[in-house]
Design an enzyme around this catalytic site. Structure first.
Site: not given
Length: 238
Positions: A22, A24, A176
């Site tokens: 991923d 950000d 995240d």
């Protein structure tokens, strides 16, 4: 689990055929820039930024706008706005600890990797340029799929780009957000969850295989026979 998460799991060595990152919250933290961005958009569409920010992380902007301002939920509008973020707020993003070292190590070992993100291509390439981070050979962005995370299509597409469709269980997704973690698991991959943007309880609930504070806990230690071996240290004891 208690109020103080216990990040003391002994180091583990695990080998993988490829890696899907991923963006950000995993490679960079652009939260201050995104907050400013949504304040600007919120003023335009007449929706408080706080309302948008409650559900926007890890989701595509176009999906947020489909709910809050359907008339603006098109790729031309979204790509233009997201492309402006690194230009307008370039000083408001930082690297996730350990991200640069991990990417550089994977490149040095010629390990297959890609970025799979809910951001648009202009946003991702803009941040990589601003922060002078490694650019992947393969990129899956918001525009690439019909449905965003937690739908697994983006990670399935990432597997295809790496030529590892039949080896999903040997690919590591690094995420995240709970939506992204669930997408990676639904694609059949192993997932490491970072506690960088959500609470540890939210990350654990999403069901990753490992939970760490950031990428300082993930090191490349060897690469041989098409396999890259990582050492995962200071993971959460659950």
């Amino acid at each position: 689990m208690g109020s103080q998460p216990d990040y003391t799991h002994p180091p583990q060595q695990v080998s993988f055929d490829g890696f899907l990152f991923d963006m950000d919250g995993t490679i960079i933290d652009s939260t201050p820039a995104i907050v400013k961005h949504w304040h600007k958009i919120g003023n335009e569409i007449g929706v408080p930024a706080e309302t948008i920010l409650k559900t926007s992380h890890g989701r595509r902007s176009v999906d947020v706008l489909k709910i809050l301002a359907p008339e603006k939920a098109n790729w031309e509008y979204v790509c233009r706005l997201e492309g402006e973020i690194p230009i307008l707020y370039g000083d408001d993003a930082t690297e996730i600890p350990g991200a640069r070292c991990l990417l550089d190590a994977l490149i040095e070992k010629s390990s297959p990797w890609a970025i799979v993100t809910s951001g648009t291509k202009p946003l991702v390439t803009g941040w990589l340029n601003v922060l002078k981070l490694a650019k992947p050979e393969h990129l899956v962005t918001a525009e690439s799929v019909e449905n965003g995370k937690p739908d697994p299509t983006c990670y399935i597409m990432g597997l295809e780009k790496l030529g590892l469709t039949d080896k999903a269980a040997d690919v590591l997704v690094l995420e995240d957000s709970p939506a992204g973690i669930r997408a990676g698991k639904a694609a059949g991959c192993k997932v490491i969850g970072l506690v960088t943007s959500h609470t540890v309880e939210q990350v654990v609930e999403a069901g990753p295989d490992w939970v760490v504070k950031d990428l300082d806990s993930v090191k490349v230690i060897a690469a041989e026979g098409g396999k890259t071996t990582l050492e995962i240290s200071n993971a959460l004891r659950v």
